[in-house]
Write an enzyme that holds these catalytic residues in place. Structure first.
Site, PDB file in Angstrom:
ATOM      1  N   HIS A  40       0.875  -1.187   0.000  1.00  0.00           N
ATOM      2  CA  HIS A  40       0.000   0.000   0.000  1.00  0.00           C
ATOM      3  C   HIS A  40       0.906   1.229   0.000  1.00  0.00           C
ATOM      4  O   HIS A  40       1.748   1.391   0.893  1.00  0.00           O
ATOM      5  CB  HIS A  40      -0.904   0.000   1.235  1.00  0.00           C
ATOM      6  CG  HIS A  40      -1.918  -1.109   1.195  1.00  0.00           C
ATOM      7  ND1 HIS A  40      -2.159  -1.950   2.260  1.00  0.00           N
ATOM      8  CD2 HIS A  40      -2.742  -1.515   0.183  1.00  0.00           C
ATOM      9  CE1 HIS A  40      -3.113  -2.827   1.911  1.00  0.00           C
ATOM     10  NE2 HIS A  40      -3.462  -2.575   0.658  1.00  0.00           N
ATOM     11  N   GLU A  74       1.659   3.707   3.055  1.00  0.00           N
ATOM     12  CA  GLU A  74       2.151   3.140   4.323  1.00  0.00           C
ATOM     13  C   GLU A  74       3.677   3.192   4.271  1.00  0.00           C
ATOM     14  O   GLU A  74       4.357   2.225   3.902  1.00  0.00           O
ATOM     15  CB  GLU A  74       1.592   1.720   4.480  1.00  0.00           C
ATOM     16  CG  GLU A  74       0.059   1.754   4.521  1.00  0.00           C
ATOM     17  CD  GLU A  74      -0.599   0.388   4.536  1.00  0.00           C
ATOM     18  OE1 GLU A  74       0.114  -0.635   4.629  1.00  0.00           O
ATOM     19  OE2 GLU A  74      -1.833   0.351   4.439  1.00  0.00           O
ATOM     20  N   HIS A 105       3.178  -3.386   6.931  1.00  0.00           N
ATOM     21  CA  HIS A 105       2.148  -2.371   6.648  1.00  0.00           C
ATOM     22  C   HIS A 105       2.022  -1.415   7.824  1.00  0.00           C
ATOM     23  O   HIS A 105       2.583  -1.655   8.898  1.00  0.00           O
ATOM     24  CB  HIS A 105       0.783  -3.052   6.466  1.00  0.00           C
ATOM     25  CG  HIS A 105       0.657  -3.849   5.207  1.00  0.00           C
ATOM     26  ND1 HIS A 105      -0.216  -3.533   4.199  1.00  0.00           N
ATOM     27  CD2 HIS A 105       1.302  -4.973   4.800  1.00  0.00           C
ATOM     28  CE1 HIS A 105      -0.117  -4.422   3.230  1.00  0.00           C
ATOM     29  NE2 HIS A 105       0.809  -5.301   3.566  1.00  0.00           N
ATOM     30  N   GLU A 120       1.496  -5.142  11.051  1.00  0.00           N
ATOM     31  CA  GLU A 120       0.935  -3.776  11.125  1.00  0.00           C
ATOM     32  C   GLU A 120       1.731  -3.043  12.199  1.00  0.00           C
ATOM     33  O   GLU A 120       1.651  -3.371  13.378  1.00  0.00           O
ATOM     34  CB  GLU A 120      -0.552  -3.826  11.502  1.00  0.00           C
ATOM     35  CG  GLU A 120      -1.432  -4.514  10.485  1.00  0.00           C
ATOM     36  CD  GLU A 120      -1.673  -3.657   9.231  1.00  0.00           C
ATOM     37  OE1 GLU A 120      -1.339  -2.454   9.243  1.00  0.00           O
ATOM     38  OE2 GLU A 120      -2.188  -4.209   8.248  1.00  0.00           O
TER      39      GLU A 120
HETATM   40  O1  LIG Z   1      -6.059   0.130   8.352  1.00  0.00           O
HETATM   41  C1  LIG Z   1      -6.681  -0.496   7.519  1.00  0.00           C
HETATM   42  O2  LIG Z   1      -7.931  -0.385   7.407  1.00  0.00           O
HETATM   43  C2  LIG Z   1      -5.970  -1.449   6.579  1.00  0.00           C
HETATM   44  C3  LIG Z   1      -4.506  -1.710   6.889  1.00  0.00           C
HETATM   45  C4  LIG Z   1      -3.994  -2.775   5.949  1.00  0.00           C
HETATM   46  O3  LIG Z   1      -3.591  -2.463   4.871  1.00  0.00           O
HETATM   47  N1  LIG Z   1      -4.113  -4.045   6.369  1.00  0.00           N
HETATM   48  C5  LIG Z   1      -3.848  -5.164   5.509  1.00  0.00           C
HETATM   49  C6  LIG Z   1      -4.044  -6.435   6.276  1.00  0.00           C
HETATM   50  C7  LIG Z   1      -3.768  -7.647   5.440  1.00  0.00           C
HETATM   51  C8  LIG Z   1      -4.179  -8.953   6.109  1.00  0.00           C
HETATM   52  O4  LIG Z   1      -5.364  -9.087   6.459  1.00  0.00           O
HETATM   53  O5  LIG Z   1      -3.314  -9.823   6.261  1.00  0.00           O
HETATM   54  C9  LIG Z   1      -4.823  -5.096   4.336  1.00  0.00           C
HETATM   55  O6  LIG Z   1      -5.971  -4.686   4.555  1.00  0.00           O
HETATM   56  O7  LIG Z   1      -4.429  -5.454   3.235  1.00  0.00           O
HETATM   57 ZN   LIG Z   2      -1.542  -1.976   4.209  1.00  0.00          ZN
END
Ligand SMILES: O=C(O)CCC(=O)N[C@@H](CCC(=O)O)C(=O)O
Ligand SMILES: [Zn+2]
Length: 329
Positions: free
Chosen positions: A50, A53, A146, A209
């Site tokens: 992303h 980030e 991320h 994260e």
């Molecule tokens: O903060 C948010 O709403 C999204 C943060 C983010 O990009 N999280 C990843 C997590 C991936 C996973 O579930 O392994 C995403 O949403 O892609």
């Molecule tokens: Zn992300």
């Protein structure tokens, strides 16, 4: 902007001198492979899947700089991936489609976009990387870094993809040594980079994260230092740093809230943080054909976001605790 960030965004990072003994090769734009002799482990570290980030991108650049300066000497095969460079330049999560929903071949059926092409490219380079490593099966690792849109009650956490193969105790030791506050276990397949790498290559792959998403130059970099130290230990084979925090909290995904209507609404204030515990019976989201109500057992909300494109995940409800069947066994 830091000179190395500037080099990454202007595609001149390949000019950075790197030790010849590591056999450095740029496999694609923003994808660096290093193969020291006698590697016993193969590690993929990715950031910027992303584009907004940015802290993980700076952390990964710091690793590249240290390798270039000779102060960090990897003893493992390494694939360093800077994910979505055009989105990084625009400080946006993505330009056309969320790349972290397009892995596992989903890019083939998605509309044509920069992200679909890039997801296909990252799948191909990752496959080539693991195909040519001599590291044994249990020593394939992937950390996809991320940062989150909202603040989080547990500021740094891991999302472990749903997996059918074993993740070793050493994997959970790494998460603990990185000073993560929580670990979330997915219970369904997904289109993320970490899920793809876990499923295709039986790697111990995880999404990390590491804080709140901020533009380049606005990150509080010391906050990311424990993760940086744990990664350095993983790739050099040095002992992991000792954890200084209380034990990691565990959660399991109980339900994914999938937005399928433009009339989808989320019943949460903008300032509500990830992991907020909601009362049972609370209607968290609704759209004309259904509503999502918090149950007694899964009360913690993660990544609530009404603004996602239809068809995508608009949040998850988590139950406290690891899954009943330990996935590390
Ligand atoms: O903060 C948010 O709403 C999204 C943060 C983010 O990009 N999280 C990843 C997590 C991936 C996973 O579930 O392994 C995403 O949403 O892609
Ligand atoms: Zn992300």
């Amino acid at each position: 902007m830091q000179p190395l960030t500037d080099q990454l965004l202007h595609c001149t990072l390949p000019d950075l001198p790197l030790p010849a003994a590591l056999h450095p090769r740029w496999l694609a734009e923003g994808v660096l492979e290093l193969r020291p002799e006698h590697a016993r482990r193969a590690v993929v570290v990715s950031a910027g899947i992303h584009g907004n980030e940015t802290a993980p991108v700076e952390l990964l650049l710091a690793l590249v700089a240290a390798i270039g300066a000779g102060t960090l000497c990897p003893a493992t095969d390494l694939l360093l991936v800077f994910g979505n460079l055009p989105a990084m330049r625009a400080n946006r999560r993505y330009l056309h489609h969320d790349m972290n929903r397009l892995f596992g071949g989903r890019h083939r059926t998605a509309p044509r976009s920069h992200e679909a092409t890039r997801a296909a490219e990252l799948e191909a380079v990752t496959a080539a990387f693991f195909e040519h490593t001599t590291a044994p099966a249990g020593e394939r690792w992937h950390l996809d870094m991320h940062t989150a849109i909202r603040g989080s009650l547990y500021p740094q956490f891991a999302l472990v993809p749903f997996h059918a193969h074993a993740y070793s105790p050493a994997f959970f030791d790494l998460l603990a040594a990185a000073e993560l506050d929580a670990v979330v276990q997915h219970t369904q397949v997904g289109g993320t980079f970490s899920h793809f790498v876990s499923e295709q290559f039986q790697a111990q792959s995880v999404t990390l994260e590491l804080g709140k998403a901020r533009p380049f130059g606005q990150n509080d970099l010391p906050q990311f230092a424990p993760t940086g130290r744990a990664i350095r230990a993983l790739i050099t084979g040095a002992p992991l740093p000792e954890r200084q925090k209380p034990p990691v909290h565990h959660f399991t995904v109980a339900e994914s809230i999938i937005k399928t209507s433009e009339q989808f609404t989320l019943n949460l204030p903008n300032e509500a943080e990830n992991f907020t515990c909601l009362p049972p019976g609370y209607e968290i989201a609704a759209q004309p054909d259904r509503r999502w109500v918090v149950s007694d057992t899964a009360r913690h909300i993660l990544f609530p976001n009404a603004g996602v494109a239809t068809g995508l995940r608009a949040g998850m409800l988590l139950a406290p605790g690891a899954p009943r069947l330990s996935l590390s066994e």
